[in-house]
Design a protein around this motif. Structure first.
Motif, PDB file in Angstrom:
ATOM      1  N   ALA A  47       0.753  -1.025  -0.279  1.00 22.05           N
ATOM      2  CA  ALA A  47      -0.189  -0.266  -0.170  1.00 22.05           C
ATOM      3  C   ALA A  47       0.638   1.399  -0.143  1.00 22.05           C
ATOM      4  O   ALA A  47       0.107   2.009   0.587  1.00 22.05           O
ATOM      5  N   CYS A  48       1.657   1.483  -0.073  1.00 23.35           N
ATOM      6  CA  CYS A  48       2.585   2.002  -0.540  1.00 23.35           C
ATOM      7  C   CYS A  48       2.308   3.364  -1.763  1.00 23.35           C
ATOM      8  O   CYS A  48       2.585   2.568  -2.636  1.00 23.35           O
ATOM      9  N   PRO A  49       1.690   4.583  -1.629  1.00 14.33           N
ATOM     10  CA  PRO A  49       1.549   5.218  -2.943  1.00 14.33           C
ATOM     11  C   PRO A  49       2.918   5.473  -4.006  1.00 14.33           C
ATOM     12  O   PRO A  49       2.665   6.791  -4.782  1.00 14.33           O
ATOM     13  N   VAL A  50       4.282   5.380  -3.219  1.00 12.85           N
ATOM     14  CA  VAL A  50       5.386   6.238  -3.509  1.00 12.85           C
ATOM     15  C   VAL A  50       6.221   5.911  -4.373  1.00 12.85           C
ATOM     16  O   VAL A  50       7.764   5.545  -4.542  1.00 12.85           O
ATOM     17  N   LYS A  51       5.829   4.528  -4.924  1.00 16.87           N
ATOM     18  CA  LYS A  51       6.820   3.432  -5.281  1.00 16.87           C
ATOM     19  C   LYS A  51       7.941   3.602  -6.487  1.00 16.87           C
ATOM     20  O   LYS A  51       9.826   3.813  -6.901  1.00 16.87           O
ATOM     21  N   ASP A  52       7.116   4.688  -7.970  1.00 17.61           N
ATOM     22  CA  ASP A  52       7.748   5.067  -8.348  1.00 17.61           C
ATOM     23  C   ASP A  52       8.586   6.129  -7.973  1.00 17.61           C
ATOM     24  O   ASP A  52       9.786   6.508  -8.953  1.00 17.61           O
ATOM     25  N   GLU A  53       7.745   6.980  -7.353  1.00 18.13           N
ATOM     26  CA  GLU A  53       9.178   8.105  -6.885  1.00 18.13           C
ATOM     27  C   GLU A  53      10.480   7.871  -6.218  1.00 18.13           C
ATOM     28  O   GLU A  53      11.402   8.560  -7.131  1.00 18.13           O
ATOM     29  N   VAL A  54       9.617   6.876  -5.928  1.00 17.42           N
ATOM     30  CA  VAL A  54      11.324   6.372  -4.675  1.00 17.42           C
ATOM     31  C   VAL A  54      12.623   5.589  -6.119  1.00 17.42           C
ATOM     32  O   VAL A  54      13.147   5.897  -6.172  1.00 17.42           O
ATOM     33  N   VAL A  55      11.447   5.163  -6.647  1.00 15.77           N
ATOM     34  CA  VAL A  55      12.256   4.543  -8.061  1.00 15.77           C
ATOM     35  C   VAL A  55      13.347   5.516  -8.383  1.00 15.77           C
ATOM     36  O   VAL A  55      14.649   5.533  -9.089  1.00 15.77           O
ATOM     37  N   ARG A  56      12.443   6.722  -8.983  1.00 16.04           N
ATOM     38  CA  ARG A  56      13.012   7.765 -10.257  1.00 16.04           C
ATOM     39  C   ARG A  56      13.809   8.626  -9.475  1.00 16.04           C
ATOM     40  O   ARG A  56      14.958   8.210 -10.392  1.00 16.04           O
ATOM     41  N   VAL A  57      13.900   8.717  -8.240  1.00 16.02           N
ATOM     42  CA  VAL A  57      15.040   9.570  -7.037  1.00 16.02           C
ATOM     43  C   VAL A  57      15.502   8.859  -6.805  1.00 16.02           C
ATOM     44  O   VAL A  57      17.710   8.651  -7.111  1.00 16.02           O
ATOM     45  N   ALA A  58      16.118   6.953  -6.928  1.00 18.59           N
ATOM     46  CA  ALA A  58      16.577   6.162  -6.624  1.00 18.59           C
ATOM     47  C   ALA A  58      18.060   6.326  -8.066  1.00 18.59           C
ATOM     48  O   ALA A  58      19.277   5.799  -7.465  1.00 18.59           O
ATOM     49  N   GLU A  59      17.712   5.634  -8.721  1.00 16.86           N
ATOM     50  CA  GLU A  59      18.131   5.968 -10.174  1.00 16.86           C
ATOM     51  C   GLU A  59      19.175   7.365  -9.913  1.00 16.86           C
ATOM     52  O   GLU A  59      19.783   7.120 -10.482  1.00 16.86           O
ATOM     53  N   ARG A  60      18.789   8.839 -10.005  1.00 13.43           N
ATOM     54  CA  ARG A  60      19.037   9.942 -10.293  1.00 13.43           C
ATOM     55  C   ARG A  60      20.576   9.647  -9.237  1.00 13.43           C
ATOM     56  O   ARG A  60      21.762   9.990  -9.604  1.00 13.43           O
ATOM     57  N   HIS A  61      20.353   9.380  -7.947  1.00 14.33           N
ATOM     58  CA  HIS A  61      21.498   9.106  -7.225  1.00 14.33           C
ATOM     59  C   HIS A  61      22.008   7.618  -7.119  1.00 14.33           C
ATOM     60  O   HIS A  61      23.182   7.041  -6.559  1.00 14.33           O
ATOM     61  N   GLY A  62      22.060   6.520  -8.369  1.00 16.38           N
ATOM     62  CA  GLY A  62      22.332   5.030  -8.509  1.00 16.38           C
ATOM     63  C   GLY A  62      22.300   4.669  -7.169  1.00 16.38           C
ATOM     64  O   GLY A  62      23.769   3.340  -6.676  1.00 16.38           O
TER      65      GLY A  62
END
Length: 154
Positions: free
Chosen positions: A12-27
């Motif tokens: 039920a986490c509504p920000v999974k896509d946001e986590v991936v986007r920010v994590a990718e930017r930081h590697g």
């Protein structure tokens, strides 16, 4: 010292896509922990861990057993947030609310009070809907926390 990882209480986490986007930017690697229902990713930096449904806190326990100081934990679960803060992890709720050693005590107390009010019928316990502002606040706060964690690991 290895860099931080991001561990997400994914049910039920509504920000999974946001986590991936920010994590990718930081590697940074991301681990989504759930009891099912998270779609797999081909990205080698994204891992899905499925825990048994039978045990209520299995995802929380897995996260606590695998998180270390300076990792980032994303959760709306206050007891899990308290356990992760105790480990020295950076903890962020999906609305962008950080849980810190200074704020976790009040968060736990408020959760307990609200639970008591629901149990006694004094409150219906409705949660506010997730808003665009929550998502934006989460993105900004996650980026800030990741930068701090990366600096601390460097």
């Amino acid at each position: 010292m290895s860099g931080p990882q991001i561990l997400v209480d994914a049910d039920a986490c509504p920000v999974k896509d946001e986590v991936v986007r920010v994590a990718e930017r930081h590697g940074l690697p991301v681990t989504f922990v759930s009891n099912g229902g998270v779609r797999p990713s081909r990205d080698p930096m994204i891992r899905n861990v499925v825990v048994p449904k039978e045990k209520a806190d299995a995802a929380d326990d897995w996260i606590v057993e695998n998180a270390k100081a300076n990792d980032i934990v994303v959760t709306a679960d206050i007891p899990l947030a308290a356990r992760a803060v105790a480990l020295g992890a950076h903890v962020l709720g999906p609305t962008g609310r950080p849980f810190t050693p200074e704020t976790i005590g009040m968060a736990v107390a408020m959760r307990d009070l609200k639970q008591h009010l629901r149990e006694t019928g004094e409150s219906k316990g409705y949660n506010a809907g997730f808003t665009r502002e929550d998502r934006s606040r989460f993105l900004g706060e996650l980026d800030r926390i990741l930068r701090r964690a990366i600096r601390a690991a460097g």
